[in-house]
Write a protein that holds these residues in place. Sequence first.
Motif, PDB file in Angstrom:
ATOM      1  N   GLY A  75      -6.425   7.390   5.225  1.00 48.24           N
ATOM      2  CA  GLY A  75      -7.484   6.544   4.707  1.00 48.24           C
ATOM      3  C   GLY A  75      -8.831   7.246   4.680  1.00 48.24           C
ATOM      4  O   GLY A  75      -8.983   8.337   4.145  1.00 48.24           O
ATOM      5  N   ARG A  76      -9.831   6.617   5.281  1.00 48.72           N
ATOM      6  CA  ARG A  76     -11.184   7.172   5.286  1.00 48.72           C
ATOM      7  C   ARG A  76     -11.308   8.435   6.131  1.00 48.72           C
ATOM      8  O   ARG A  76     -12.361   9.090   6.104  1.00 48.72           O
ATOM      9  CB  ARG A  76     -12.177   6.113   5.771  1.00 48.72           C
ATOM     10  CG  ARG A  76     -12.374   4.969   4.782  1.00 48.72           C
ATOM     11  CD  ARG A  76     -13.327   3.919   5.312  1.00 48.72           C
ATOM     12  NE  ARG A  76     -13.538   2.856   4.331  1.00 48.72           N
ATOM     13  CZ  ARG A  76     -14.547   2.813   3.465  1.00 48.72           C
ATOM     14  NH1 ARG A  76     -15.437   3.801   3.459  1.00 48.72           N
ATOM     15  NH2 ARG A  76     -14.676   1.814   2.621  1.00 48.72           N
ATOM     16  N   LEU A  85      -5.096   0.340   2.958  1.00 48.09           N
ATOM     17  CA  LEU A  85      -5.864   1.489   2.473  1.00 48.09           C
ATOM     18  C   LEU A  85      -6.162   1.397   0.979  1.00 48.09           C
ATOM     19  O   LEU A  85      -6.735   2.322   0.404  1.00 48.09           O
ATOM     20  CB  LEU A  85      -5.100   2.785   2.762  1.00 48.09           C
ATOM     21  CG  LEU A  85      -4.797   3.064   4.235  1.00 48.09           C
ATOM     22  CD1 LEU A  85      -4.075   4.397   4.376  1.00 48.09           C
ATOM     23  CD2 LEU A  85      -6.053   3.056   5.085  1.00 48.09           C
ATOM     24  N   ILE A 122      -9.914   2.571   8.246  1.00 53.72           N
ATOM     25  CA  ILE A 122     -10.435   1.517   7.390  1.00 53.72           C
ATOM     26  C   ILE A 122     -11.652   0.900   8.067  1.00 53.72           C
ATOM     27  O   ILE A 122     -11.869   1.086   9.267  1.00 53.72           O
ATOM     28  CB  ILE A 122      -9.387   0.411   7.088  1.00 53.72           C
ATOM     29  CG1 ILE A 122      -8.963  -0.305   8.381  1.00 53.72           C
ATOM     30  CG2 ILE A 122      -8.193   0.970   6.353  1.00 53.72           C
ATOM     31  CD1 ILE A 122      -8.097  -1.541   8.141  1.00 53.72           C
ATOM     32  N   ASP A 178     -12.671  -2.932   3.809  1.00 55.99           N
ATOM     33  CA  ASP A 178     -11.329  -2.589   3.329  1.00 55.99           C
ATOM     34  C   ASP A 178     -10.351  -3.692   3.667  1.00 55.99           C
ATOM     35  O   ASP A 178      -9.473  -4.056   2.873  1.00 55.99           O
ATOM     36  CB  ASP A 178     -10.847  -1.277   3.962  1.00 55.99           C
ATOM     37  CG  ASP A 178     -11.729  -0.108   3.613  1.00 55.99           C
ATOM     38  OD1 ASP A 178     -12.220  -0.042   2.476  1.00 55.99           O
ATOM     39  OD2 ASP A 178     -11.939   0.759   4.487  1.00 55.99           O
TER      40      ASP A 178
END
Length: 329
Positions: free
Chosen positions: A227-228, A288, A321, A325
């Motif tokens: 994800g991030r 995600l 997240i 999100d």
Amino acid sequence: MAKYTQNEAKAWARKHMVGSTNAPTTPFKPDFSLDEEGLAFNVNKYAEIGLYGLMTGGNMAEAWNMTPTEWNRYTQICASANQGRMMLTSVILDPSPFTVIEKAKFLDTLGYDFIEVINPVIQLRSDADLYGYYKYLNDHSPLAIVLYQTPTAGVLLNHGLINRLADLPMVVGIKNGVSNPADSIAMRKMCGDRIVVTEPMESFYLWDRIVHGAQCIFGTLEVIMYGRLRERFFKLQALADAGKFDEALPIYRELDPLRDLLSELFMVPLVTRNQYALAPIKYWLELLGFKMGVCRPPLAPRTDEATQARIREVLLKTGAIVDTDLKAA
């Protein structure tokens, strides 16, 4: 058409089997039909976030549970949405070499780069028969072959046989999914001069790259699942490729909670029970921003509430997240 001749296949693989190739799940609608729009959306997003290679058609993708017509359509959508941005590999799970070749020719028309072929799941067990199977593929496939060494097939290729197969010009690599890094190290020493020996598990890559000469991660979910935090993974991989262990290790430790979660949800059921627990992975990826939907019968369509809560907790705590999100999902 293939980007290499038979005599060029090994060198092409040596140059292009690099980076991280992920094998994501497939989106299905509530009625269990293929979500074509969701699939195209996901493939485009995989390319946009910087995934180097996309692995389609495997156990993770529920390709074993698609009809031939669906498999063809699914593969076409993946290739069309990719638009040449990612290296494309398709896992082929069929026991008939004639079916494998038919699919390989179809994939070749779509611009795929390799096929990854599971060990024959029925009938063939002797070294002579197994060698004959891959020799037939070698002689007739337009695409180079990556071996898919997994207990899921019900038979594992021994090192002597793999060493023989490594001499075949169209056998260019192996995804050694036996969950034993020591086995991959020994295999790389034995035949790594002729085929690209890969470990599918990102958790081992830092050491495998610096100490044992690995050149790629082939077949898990790290780029997608982080994800991030995926930019931290890209930084980790770049440092590993540069041999900068001291700089890479702190980043590796940052990502440990997500690796531990993947192990808890997916790897433990796979290794201990040969079970592909896909519903938790689909929920994770939906958080995600990917479109995943349900799993097909006989798998549970969705994961339970307790597991969903566990996934949300870890993703939020690590920063994979953020709250926005969660609301978007």
